[in-house]
Design an enzyme around this catalytic site. Structure first.
Site, PDB file in Angstrom:
ATOM      1  N   ASP A 123       0.851  -1.200   0.000  1.00 32.61           N
ATOM      2  CA  ASP A 123       0.000   0.000   0.000  1.00 32.61           C
ATOM      3  C   ASP A 123       0.886   1.249   0.000  1.00 32.61           C
ATOM      4  OD1 ASP A 123       0.880  -0.041   2.635  1.00 32.61           O
ATOM      5  OD2 ASP A 123      -1.081   0.456   3.488  1.00 32.61           O
ATOM      6  N   SER A 124       2.211   1.029   0.047  1.00 33.68           N
ATOM      7  CA  SER A 124       3.158   2.134  -0.181  1.00 33.68           C
ATOM      8  C   SER A 124       2.936   2.737  -1.562  1.00 33.68           C
ATOM      9  CB  SER A 124       4.602   1.640  -0.052  1.00 33.68           C
ATOM     10  OG  SER A 124       4.813   0.489  -0.850  1.00 33.68           O
ATOM     11  N   LYS A 170      -0.839  -9.389   3.192  1.00 35.21           N
ATOM     12  CA  LYS A 170      -0.101  -8.851   4.348  1.00 35.21           C
ATOM     13  C   LYS A 170      -1.038  -7.927   5.110  1.00 35.21           C
ATOM     14  CE  LYS A 170       3.171  -5.501   4.132  1.00 35.21           C
ATOM     15  NZ  LYS A 170       2.576  -4.481   5.017  1.00 35.21           N
ATOM     16  N   GLU A 203       9.285  -3.681  10.788  1.00 33.49           N
ATOM     17  CA  GLU A 203       9.680  -2.401  10.183  1.00 33.49           C
ATOM     18  C   GLU A 203      10.175  -1.414  11.241  1.00 33.49           C
ATOM     19  OE1 GLU A 203       6.919  -0.775   7.349  1.00 33.49           O
ATOM     20  OE2 GLU A 203       8.024   1.123   7.189  1.00 33.49           O
TER      21      GLU A 203
END
Ligand code: KIV
Length: 269
Positions: free
Chosen positions: A42-43, A111, A179
Protein backbone atom coordinates in the site's frame (compact mmCIF):
# COMPACT_ATOMS: atom_id res chain seq x y z
CA UNK A 1 6.45 -21.10 -8.30
CA UNK A 2 7.70 -19.97 -4.90
CA UNK A 3 5.36 -21.03 -2.10
CA UNK A 4 5.06 -19.98 1.51
CA UNK A 5 6.64 -23.34 2.42
CA UNK A 6 9.66 -22.54 0.21
CA UNK A 7 10.11 -19.28 2.12
CA UNK A 8 9.87 -21.10 5.43
CA UNK A 9 12.52 -23.56 4.24
CA UNK A 10 14.81 -20.66 3.27
CA UNK A 11 14.59 -19.04 6.74
CA UNK A 12 17.93 -19.09 8.51
CA UNK A 13 19.54 -20.74 5.50
CA UNK A 14 19.35 -18.35 2.58
CA UNK A 15 18.32 -14.67 2.80
CA UNK A 16 14.80 -14.00 1.48
CA UNK A 17 14.49 -11.04 -0.88
CA UNK A 18 11.26 -9.07 -1.08
CA UNK A 19 10.60 -5.89 -3.04
CA UNK A 20 7.47 -3.94 -3.87
CA UNK A 21 6.04 -3.61 -7.39
CA UNK A 22 2.83 -1.95 -8.49
CA UNK A 23 2.52 -2.93 -12.18
CA UNK A 24 3.23 -5.83 -14.54
CA UNK A 25 6.30 -4.31 -16.25
CA UNK A 26 8.07 -3.63 -12.98
CA UNK A 27 7.05 -7.02 -11.57
CA UNK A 28 8.60 -8.77 -14.57
CA UNK A 29 11.88 -6.89 -14.07
CA UNK A 30 11.91 -7.46 -10.33
CA UNK A 31 11.29 -11.19 -10.75
CA UNK A 32 13.94 -11.48 -13.49
CA UNK A 33 16.45 -9.93 -11.07
CA UNK A 34 15.82 -12.83 -8.67
CA UNK A 35 13.45 -11.40 -6.07
CA UNK A 36 11.64 -14.15 -4.13
CA UNK A 37 8.58 -12.19 -3.01
CA UNK A 38 6.85 -9.32 -4.80
CA UNK A 39 4.84 -7.20 -2.39
CA UNK A 40 2.07 -5.08 -3.88
CA UNK A 41 2.49 -2.63 -1.03
CA UNK A 42 0.00 0.00 0.00
CA UNK A 43 3.16 2.13 -0.18
CA UNK A 44 1.77 2.66 -3.70
CA UNK A 45 -0.12 5.53 -2.01
CA UNK A 46 3.00 7.68 -1.63
CA UNK A 47 5.29 5.82 -4.05
CA UNK A 48 3.18 6.08 -7.22
CA UNK A 49 -0.34 7.43 -6.57
CA UNK A 50 0.67 10.89 -5.40
CA UNK A 51 -0.78 10.70 -1.86
CA UNK A 52 0.93 12.03 1.28
CA UNK A 53 0.61 8.64 3.00
CA UNK A 54 -0.95 5.20 2.55
CA UNK A 55 -4.30 5.96 4.19
CA UNK A 56 -6.32 6.90 1.05
CA UNK A 57 -5.36 3.70 -0.85
CA UNK A 58 -8.50 1.67 -1.68
CA UNK A 59 -9.18 -2.05 -2.00
CA UNK A 60 -9.95 -1.54 -5.71
CA UNK A 61 -6.59 0.18 -6.29
CA UNK A 62 -4.68 -2.63 -4.57
CA UNK A 63 -6.75 -5.27 -6.39
CA UNK A 64 -6.10 -3.76 -9.80
CA UNK A 65 -2.36 -3.61 -9.16
CA UNK A 66 -2.22 -7.09 -7.64
CA UNK A 67 -3.79 -8.38 -10.86
CA UNK A 68 -1.15 -6.57 -12.93
CA UNK A 69 1.73 -7.84 -10.79
CA UNK A 70 0.38 -11.41 -10.84
CA UNK A 71 0.20 -11.23 -14.65
CA UNK A 72 3.80 -10.00 -14.73
CA UNK A 73 5.23 -12.82 -12.59
CA UNK A 74 5.63 -16.58 -12.93
CA UNK A 75 7.94 -17.61 -10.10
CA UNK A 76 7.81 -15.03 -7.33
CA UNK A 77 5.32 -15.20 -4.47
CA UNK A 78 2.86 -12.30 -4.89
CA UNK A 79 1.66 -10.71 -1.65
CA UNK A 80 -1.25 -8.25 -1.56
CA UNK A 81 -0.89 -5.58 1.10
CA UNK A 82 -4.34 -4.92 2.56
CA UNK A 83 -5.04 -1.18 2.75
CA UNK A 84 -6.21 0.90 5.70
CA UNK A 85 -9.64 -0.19 7.02
CA UNK A 86 -10.03 -2.96 4.45
CA UNK A 87 -9.66 -5.34 7.40
CA UNK A 88 -10.25 -5.23 11.11
CA UNK A 89 -13.59 -3.47 11.37
CA UNK A 90 -15.80 -6.39 10.36
CA UNK A 91 -14.69 -10.01 10.05
CA UNK A 92 -16.86 -10.92 7.06
CA UNK A 93 -15.77 -7.86 5.11
CA UNK A 94 -12.11 -8.46 6.05
CA UNK A 95 -12.29 -12.06 4.82
CA UNK A 96 -14.01 -11.05 1.56
CA UNK A 97 -11.49 -8.26 0.87
CA UNK A 98 -8.52 -10.55 1.54
CA UNK A 99 -10.06 -13.49 -0.32
CA UNK A 100 -10.68 -11.30 -3.39
CA UNK A 101 -6.92 -10.76 -3.79
CA UNK A 102 -6.36 -14.51 -4.19
CA UNK A 103 -9.64 -15.51 -5.85
CA UNK A 104 -9.93 -12.72 -8.42
CA UNK A 105 -6.46 -11.16 -8.76
CA UNK A 106 -3.95 -14.00 -8.48
CA UNK A 107 -2.17 -13.08 -5.23
CA UNK A 108 -0.64 -15.94 -3.24
CA UNK A 109 -0.95 -14.30 0.17
CA UNK A 110 -2.00 -11.12 1.97
CA UNK A 111 -0.10 -8.85 4.35
CA UNK A 112 -1.84 -7.20 7.28
CA UNK A 113 -0.41 -4.34 9.33
CA UNK A 114 -0.78 -6.17 12.59
CA UNK A 115 -1.54 -5.61 16.25
CA UNK A 116 -3.61 -7.22 18.97
CA UNK A 117 -6.67 -6.75 16.71
CA UNK A 118 -5.31 -9.01 13.91
CA UNK A 119 -4.52 -12.19 15.87
CA UNK A 120 -8.00 -13.72 15.52
CA UNK A 121 -8.36 -12.53 11.94
CA UNK A 122 -5.01 -14.11 11.04
CA UNK A 123 -6.27 -17.42 12.44
CA UNK A 124 -9.56 -17.17 10.52
CA UNK A 125 -7.80 -16.32 7.23
CA UNK A 126 -5.24 -19.10 7.66
CA UNK A 127 -8.08 -21.56 8.38
CA UNK A 128 -9.73 -20.47 5.14
CA UNK A 129 -6.56 -21.05 3.12
CA UNK A 130 -5.46 -17.42 2.87
CA UNK A 131 -1.77 -17.21 3.86
CA UNK A 132 -1.09 -14.17 6.07
CA UNK A 133 2.14 -12.21 6.34
CA UNK A 134 2.02 -10.21 9.60
CA UNK A 135 3.66 -6.79 9.96
CA UNK A 136 4.81 -5.29 13.29
CA UNK A 137 6.93 -2.34 14.43
CA UNK A 138 6.33 0.77 12.37
CA UNK A 139 3.00 0.24 10.65
CA UNK A 140 2.49 3.27 8.38
CA UNK A 141 -1.32 2.97 8.47
CA UNK A 142 -0.99 4.14 12.11
CA UNK A 143 0.98 7.26 11.14
CA UNK A 144 -1.55 9.46 12.94
CA UNK A 145 -0.72 7.69 16.21
CA UNK A 146 2.98 6.96 15.81
CA UNK A 147 4.46 9.15 13.09
CA UNK A 148 7.23 7.48 11.07
CA UNK A 149 9.75 7.21 13.90
CA UNK A 150 11.53 4.06 15.03
CA UNK A 151 9.25 1.92 17.20
CA UNK A 152 9.85 -0.26 20.24
CA UNK A 153 12.87 1.55 21.59
CA UNK A 154 11.62 1.03 25.19
CA UNK A 155 11.61 -2.39 26.90
CA UNK A 156 7.84 -2.53 27.42
CA UNK A 157 6.98 -1.85 23.78
CA UNK A 158 9.73 -4.21 22.59
CA UNK A 159 8.36 -6.98 24.81
CA UNK A 160 4.89 -6.34 23.40
CA UNK A 161 6.21 -6.75 19.83
CA UNK A 162 7.88 -10.01 20.78
CA UNK A 163 4.64 -11.24 22.36
CA UNK A 164 2.57 -10.18 19.32
CA UNK A 165 5.03 -11.82 16.95
CA UNK A 166 4.64 -15.14 18.78
CA UNK A 167 0.84 -14.70 18.90
CA UNK A 168 0.72 -14.18 15.11
CA UNK A 169 2.92 -17.21 14.47
CA UNK A 170 0.62 -19.28 16.71
CA UNK A 171 -2.40 -17.86 14.85
CA UNK A 172 -0.96 -19.22 11.60
CA UNK A 173 0.94 -16.31 10.00
CA UNK A 174 3.53 -17.70 7.56
CA UNK A 175 6.01 -14.79 7.83
CA UNK A 176 6.46 -11.51 9.67
CA UNK A 177 7.61 -8.11 8.44
CA UNK A 178 9.46 -6.08 11.09
CA UNK A 179 9.68 -2.40 10.18
CA UNK A 180 11.91 0.29 11.74
CA UNK A 181 12.64 -1.39 15.07
CA UNK A 182 16.00 -1.76 16.82
CA UNK A 183 18.18 -4.47 15.29
CA UNK A 184 18.66 -6.24 18.63
CA UNK A 185 14.88 -6.57 19.02
CA UNK A 186 14.52 -7.90 15.44
CA UNK A 187 17.28 -10.45 16.14
CA UNK A 188 15.46 -11.72 19.25
CA UNK A 189 12.11 -11.91 17.44
CA UNK A 190 13.82 -13.85 14.63
CA UNK A 191 15.30 -16.26 17.20
CA UNK A 192 11.98 -16.74 18.95
CA UNK A 193 9.99 -17.55 15.80
CA UNK A 194 10.13 -20.49 13.45
CA UNK A 195 8.44 -18.51 10.64
CA UNK A 196 10.69 -16.16 8.62
CA UNK A 197 11.11 -12.51 9.61
CA UNK A 198 11.57 -9.99 6.84
CA UNK A 199 13.12 -6.73 7.97
CA UNK A 200 12.96 -3.17 6.74
CA UNK A 201 15.03 -0.84 8.88
CA UNK A 202 15.41 -3.72 11.35
CA UNK A 203 19.05 -4.76 10.89
CA UNK A 204 20.77 -7.71 9.29
CA UNK A 205 19.61 -10.56 11.54
CA UNK A 206 16.16 -11.03 9.99
CA UNK A 207 15.63 -13.96 7.62
CA UNK A 208 15.05 -11.59 4.73
CA UNK A 209 14.88 -7.95 3.67
CA UNK A 210 12.24 -5.82 1.99
CA UNK A 211 12.44 -2.34 0.49
CA UNK A 212 10.21 -0.16 -1.66
CA UNK A 213 10.97 -0.37 -5.40
CA UNK A 214 11.06 3.39 -5.99
CA UNK A 215 13.63 3.82 -3.18
CA UNK A 216 15.86 0.99 -4.47
CA UNK A 217 16.04 2.18 -8.07
CA UNK A 218 16.27 5.88 -7.23
CA UNK A 219 12.86 6.91 -8.51
CA UNK A 220 11.57 8.33 -5.22
CA UNK A 221 11.85 12.04 -4.46
CA UNK A 222 12.74 11.23 -0.86
CA UNK A 223 13.39 7.97 0.97
CA UNK A 224 13.40 6.84 4.61
CA UNK A 225 16.79 6.80 6.37
CA UNK A 226 16.95 2.98 6.41
CA UNK A 227 16.47 2.62 2.64
CA UNK A 228 19.34 2.31 0.15
CA UNK A 229 19.40 3.61 -3.41
CA UNK A 230 21.00 1.13 -5.83
CA UNK A 231 20.35 3.03 -9.08
CA UNK A 232 19.42 6.44 -10.47
CA UNK A 233 16.34 5.78 -12.55
CA UNK A 234 14.95 9.27 -11.88
CA UNK A 235 17.92 10.85 -13.63
CA UNK A 236 17.72 8.29 -16.48
CA UNK A 237 14.02 8.97 -17.03
CA UNK A 238 14.48 12.74 -16.92
CA UNK A 239 17.33 12.58 -19.40
CA UNK A 240 15.47 10.23 -21.80
CA UNK A 241 12.32 12.37 -21.73
CA UNK A 242 14.27 15.62 -22.16
CA UNK A 243 16.05 14.06 -25.19
CA UNK A 244 12.67 13.09 -26.66
CA UNK A 245 11.25 16.61 -26.18
CA UNK A 246 14.35 18.13 -27.77
CA UNK A 247 14.22 15.70 -30.70
CA UNK A 248 10.55 16.53 -31.41
CA UNK A 249 11.07 20.26 -31.03
CA UNK A 250 14.12 20.24 -33.30
CA UNK A 251 12.40 18.09 -35.94
CA UNK A 252 14.95 15.30 -35.48
CA UNK A 253 12.16 12.89 -34.48
CA UNK A 254 10.42 11.25 -36.22
CA UNK A 255 13.07 10.38 -38.79
CA UNK A 256 12.50 8.51 -42.07
CA UNK A 257 12.76 5.09 -40.40
CA UNK A 258 9.90 5.89 -38.01
CA UNK A 259 7.24 6.15 -40.75
CA UNK A 260 6.32 4.77 -44.15
CA UNK A 261 4.12 5.89 -47.01
CA UNK A 262 1.33 3.87 -48.67
CA UNK A 263 0.92 3.64 -52.43
CA UNK A 264 -1.88 5.61 -54.07
CA UNK A 265 -2.45 7.91 -51.11
CA UNK A 266 -0.94 11.05 -52.65
CA UNK A 267 -3.14 13.88 -53.85
CA UNK A 268 -6.27 12.94 -51.89
CA UNK A 269 -7.29 16.58 -51.99
O1 KIV B 1 3.53 -1.04 1.77
C1 KIV B 1 4.69 -1.47 1.76
O2 KIV B 1 5.44 -1.33 0.78
C2 KIV B 1 5.16 -2.14 2.95
C3 KIV B 1 6.62 -2.50 3.03
C4 KIV B 1 7.42 -1.28 3.21
C5 KIV B 1 6.89 -3.52 4.05
O3 KIV B 1 4.41 -2.40 3.83
Amino acid sequence: MTTVRDLQAMAGDEPITMLTAYDAVTATLVEAAGVDVVLVGDSMGNAVLGHEDTLPVTVDEVASRVGAVARGTDEALVVADMPFLSFGADEGESVRNCGRMLKEEGANAVKLESGPHTVELTERLADLGIPVMAHLGLTPQSVNQTGYTQQATEREEAAEILELAVAHEEAGAFALVLEHVPANLAAQVTDALSIPTIGIGAGGDCDGQVLVFTDVVGLAESSPPFAEQFGDVRAEVQSAVADYVEAVESGEFPAKQHANTADDLDELY
